[in-house]
Design an enzyme around this catalytic site. Structure first.
Site, PDB file in Angstrom:
ATOM      1  N   ALA A 298       0.886  -1.242   0.125  1.00 46.38           N
ATOM      2  CA  ALA A 298      -0.049   0.044  -0.044  1.00 46.38           C
ATOM      3  C   ALA A 298       0.769   1.350   0.052  1.00 46.38           C
ATOM      4  CB  ALA A 298      -0.964  -0.289   1.085  1.00 46.38           C
TER       5      ALA A 298
ATOM      6  N   GLY B 123       4.762   0.401  -3.991  1.00 42.95           N
ATOM      7  CA  GLY B 123       3.844  -0.734  -4.117  1.00 42.95           C
ATOM      8  C   GLY B 123       2.672  -0.364  -5.346  1.00 42.95           C
TER       9      GLY B 123
ATOM     10  N   GLY C 257      13.390  -2.316   0.290  1.00 40.72           N
ATOM     11  CA  GLY C 257      13.461  -1.552   1.565  1.00 40.72           C
ATOM     12  C   GLY C 257      14.724  -1.258   2.290  1.00 40.72           C
TER      13      GLY C 257
ATOM     14  N   ASP D  32      20.160   2.727  -9.014  1.00 38.24           N
ATOM     15  CA  ASP D  32      21.649   3.590  -9.106  1.00 38.24           C
ATOM     16  C   ASP D  32      22.005   3.167 -10.379  1.00 38.24           C
ATOM     17  OD1 ASP D  32      21.385   3.974  -6.129  1.00 38.24           O
ATOM     18  OD2 ASP D  32      21.637   1.767  -5.950  1.00 38.24           O
TER      19      ASP D  32
ATOM     20  N   HIS E 223      23.767   0.141  -1.313  1.00 43.79           N
ATOM     21  CA  HIS E 223      23.003   1.207  -1.872  1.00 43.79           C
ATOM     22  C   HIS E 223      22.845   2.449  -0.789  1.00 43.79           C
ATOM     23  CE1 HIS E 223      19.428   3.090  -3.570  1.00 43.79           C
ATOM     24  NE2 HIS E 223      18.999   3.208  -2.106  1.00 43.79           N
TER      25      HIS E 223
HETATM   26  N1  LIG Z   1      16.674   0.105  -3.015  1.00 37.12           N
HETATM   27  C1  LIG Z   1      16.416   1.247  -3.649  1.00 37.12           C
HETATM   28  O1  LIG Z   1      16.973   1.443  -4.694  1.00 37.12           O
HETATM   29  C2  LIG Z   1      15.388   2.026  -2.927  1.00 37.12           C
HETATM   30  C3  LIG Z   1      14.563   1.587  -1.655  1.00 37.12           C
HETATM   31  N2  LIG Z   1      13.730   2.583  -1.308  1.00 37.12           N
HETATM   32  C4  LIG Z   1      12.806   2.112  -0.067  1.00 37.12           C
HETATM   33  O2  LIG Z   1      11.792   1.381  -0.346  1.00 37.12           O
HETATM   34  C5  LIG Z   1      11.039   1.378   0.858  1.00 37.12           C
HETATM   35  C6  LIG Z   1       9.864   1.571   0.533  1.00 37.12           C
HETATM   36  O3  LIG Z   1       9.622   2.940  -0.182  1.00 37.12           O
HETATM   37  P1  LIG Z   1       8.072   3.747  -0.242  1.00 37.12           P
HETATM   38  O4  LIG Z   1       7.091   2.746  -1.028  1.00 37.12           O
HETATM   39  O5  LIG Z   1       8.300   4.867  -0.836  1.00 37.12           O
HETATM   40  O6  LIG Z   1       7.603   3.829   1.486  1.00 37.12           O
HETATM   41  P2  LIG Z   1       6.124   4.078   1.829  1.00 37.12           P
HETATM   42  O7  LIG Z   1       6.351   4.513   3.324  1.00 37.12           O
HETATM   43  O8  LIG Z   1       5.240   4.715   0.957  1.00 37.12           O
HETATM   44  O9  LIG Z   1       5.461   2.594   1.961  1.00 37.12           O
HETATM   45  C7  LIG Z   1       6.097   1.521   2.893  1.00 37.12           C
HETATM   46  C8  LIG Z   1       5.010   0.357   3.042  1.00 37.12           C
HETATM   47  O10 LIG Z   1       5.471  -0.675   3.792  1.00 37.12           O
HETATM   48  C9  LIG Z   1       4.477  -0.887   4.691  1.00 37.12           C
HETATM   49  N3  LIG Z   1       4.982  -1.600   5.669  1.00 37.12           N
HETATM   50  C10 LIG Z   1       5.744  -1.412   7.038  1.00 37.12           C
HETATM   51  N4  LIG Z   1       6.088  -2.247   7.716  1.00 37.12           N
HETATM   52  C11 LIG Z   1       5.814  -3.389   6.946  1.00 37.12           C
HETATM   53  C12 LIG Z   1       5.702  -4.727   7.262  1.00 37.12           C
HETATM   54  N5  LIG Z   1       6.254  -5.371   8.564  1.00 37.12           N
HETATM   55  N6  LIG Z   1       5.081  -5.599   6.417  1.00 37.12           N
HETATM   56  C13 LIG Z   1       4.657  -5.060   5.331  1.00 37.12           C
HETATM   57  N7  LIG Z   1       4.394  -4.058   4.835  1.00 37.12           N
HETATM   58  C14 LIG Z   1       5.198  -3.006   5.795  1.00 37.12           C
HETATM   59  C15 LIG Z   1       4.044   0.528   5.347  1.00 37.12           C
HETATM   60  O11 LIG Z   1       2.676   0.022   5.705  1.00 37.12           O
HETATM   61  C16 LIG Z   1       3.817   1.137   3.833  1.00 37.12           C
HETATM   62  O12 LIG Z   1       2.599   0.984   3.409  1.00 37.12           O
HETATM   63  C17 LIG Z   1      11.878   2.352   1.822  1.00 37.12           C
HETATM   64  O13 LIG Z   1      12.628   1.900   2.746  1.00 37.12           O
HETATM   65  C18 LIG Z   1      12.574   3.180   0.754  1.00 37.12           C
HETATM   66  O14 LIG Z   1      13.742   3.670   1.517  1.00 37.12           O
HETATM   67  C19 LIG Z   1      13.256   3.404  -2.051  1.00 37.12           C
HETATM   68  C20 LIG Z   1      13.747   3.973  -3.194  1.00 37.12           C
HETATM   69  C21 LIG Z   1      14.866   3.193  -3.832  1.00 37.12           C
HETATM   70  O1  LIG Z   2      16.635   7.247   0.709  1.00 36.67           O
HETATM   71  C1  LIG Z   2      15.369   6.741  -0.031  1.00 36.67           C
HETATM   72  O2  LIG Z   2      14.465   6.119   0.627  1.00 36.67           O
HETATM   73  C2  LIG Z   2      15.479   6.633  -1.298  1.00 36.67           C
HETATM   74  C3  LIG Z   2      16.501   5.809  -1.927  1.00 36.67           C
HETATM   75  O3  LIG Z   2      17.013   4.694  -1.521  1.00 36.67           O
HETATM   76  C4  LIG Z   2      16.671   6.174  -3.453  1.00 36.67           C
HETATM   77  O4  LIG Z   2      15.988   6.846  -4.051  1.00 36.67           O
HETATM   78  O5  LIG Z   2      17.728   5.477  -3.895  1.00 36.67           O
END
Ligand SMILES: NC(=O)C1=CN([C@@H]2O[C@H](COP(=O)(O)OP(=O)(O)OC[C@H]3O[C@@H](n4cnc5c(N)ncnc54)[C@H](O)[C@@H]3O)[C@@H](O)[C@H]2O)C=CC1
Ligand SMILES: O=C([O-])CC(=O)C(=O)O
Length: 328
Positions: free
Chosen positions: A14, A18, A131, A160, A188
């Protein structure tokens, strides 16, 4: 890849990634245009209603490949029979939170998810952790899934990688398709190292087509800090581009890399390039028959060595910290 429906579990379904990810999966971009999909959405209890809303929209897409959408707040239900798990939901760092607190909070998420994957996922489960801190969250999940081959746990550096390709293409005014063999090394995080010494542009070494000052002072920091720049501009972190990169990571893992090219993924180290065995670090990788392999035998010069070592050292510190917290 398996014929017949593939069960894909998305955690944090959600959330904003997602929301961008699920529709691309439903339209066949994750696995292939002829592979039917069963979606499982895992969310925390308070977000189940929002996940229901997304599921209603998925139904409204009338996607020919989408066979079912199930929602749960129980990892044992959500990962049951899963062939692919996209671990997106994580605990973000909030104001005043120390790194140890962040790792501990994420341990509370990735430990039970790893254990559930171990117990109930399909034998061919492939896991991508998105995450943050992605590499170390992958390590935590992996540590609690002793029956799953270690190499099935990966973390995402494809965003990246894509960012680096895009920056270089813009600089040289070439299409992104002209760029091959780009590598993101390490974590990352802001210490990641985007490598132009092995990358090629129209078959020629990329580093030789840009000046060193641009590579060192503009390219590397721009790629490494792009996530923060997006947050600054958008007021929210990268979501659509992160979802797109997750699609690319799994599609490549399942369908393979092109001949004469490679990609970047954080996978468990086999000790290559001085990266301690077991650390989930980004490498140049090829994919074939559903397996990633580290590209062997690249020469690493002093400039690259220093930067790879710094990022790998950070991964080592994160591993020590989660070890200290009893999370692995
Ligand atoms: N590796 C990468 O390149 C990137 C990683 N990210 C990371 O991705 C993650 C998600 O980003 P967004 O979707 O923007 O965040 P968001 O905050 O919009 O969504 C995260 C969702 O995870 C849910 N959640 C929390 N704990 C949970 C659990 N135990 N089980 C299932 N769902 C759970 C929350 O309720 C929320 O709906 C963040 O940690 C962000 O830093 C974001 C961009 C790039
Ligand atoms: O820091 C964040 O949540 C976003 C992130 O990892 C990225 O955009 O590479």
């Amino acid at each position: 890849m398996v014929q017949g429906p593939v069960t894909v579990t998305v955690t944090g379904a959600a959330g904003q990634i997602g929301y961008a990810l699920l529709f691309r999966i439903a339209s066949g971009h994750l696995l292939g245009a002829d592979v039917p999909v069963k979606l499982r959405l895992l969310e925390i209890t308070p977000a189940l209603k929002a996940a229901e809303g997304t599921a209603m929209e998925l139904a409204d897409g009338a996607f020919p490949l989408l066979q079912s959408v199930d929602i749960s707040d129980d990892p044992r239900v959500a990962f049951d029979g899963a062939n692919v798990a996209l671990l997106v939901g994580a605990r973000p760092r909030t104001k005043g939170m120390e790194r140890g607190d962040l790792l501990e909070a994420n341990g509370g998420i990735f430990k039970p998810q790893g254990a559930a994957i171990n117990e109930v996922a399909a034998d061919d489960i492939k896991v991508l952790v998105v995450g943050n801190p992605a590499n170390t969250n992958a390590l935590i999940a992996q540590a609690h899934a002793p029956d799953v081959p270690a190499e099935r746990f990966t973390a995402m550096t494809r965003l990246d990688h894509n960012r680096a390709i895009s920056q270089l293409a813009a600089k040289l005014d070439v299409p992104v398709t002209a760029i091959k063999k780009l590598t993101i090394w390490g974590n990352h995080s802001a210490t990641q190292y985007p490598d132009l010494f092995h990358a090629e542009v129209n078959g020629k070494v990329a580093a030789e087509q840009v000046d060193e000052a641009w590579l060192r002072d503009t390219f590397i920091p721009t790629v490494a800090k792009r996530g923060a720049a997006i947050i600054e501009a958008r007021g929210a972190s990268s979501a659509a581009s992160a979802a797109s990169a997750a699609i690319d990571h799994v599609f490549t893992w399942v369908n393979g890399t092109a001949e004469g090219d490679w990609t970047s993924a954080a996978i468990p180290s086999d000790g290559s390039y001085g990266v301690p065995e077991g650390l989930i670090s980004s490498f140049p990788v090829t994919a074939k028959d559903g397996k990633f392999s580290i590209v062997p035998g690249l020469e690493i010069d002093a400039f690259s060595r220093e930067r790879i070592d710094a990022s790998v050292a950070e991964l080592g510190e994160e591993r020590d910290a989660v070890r200290g917290l009893g999370l692995i």
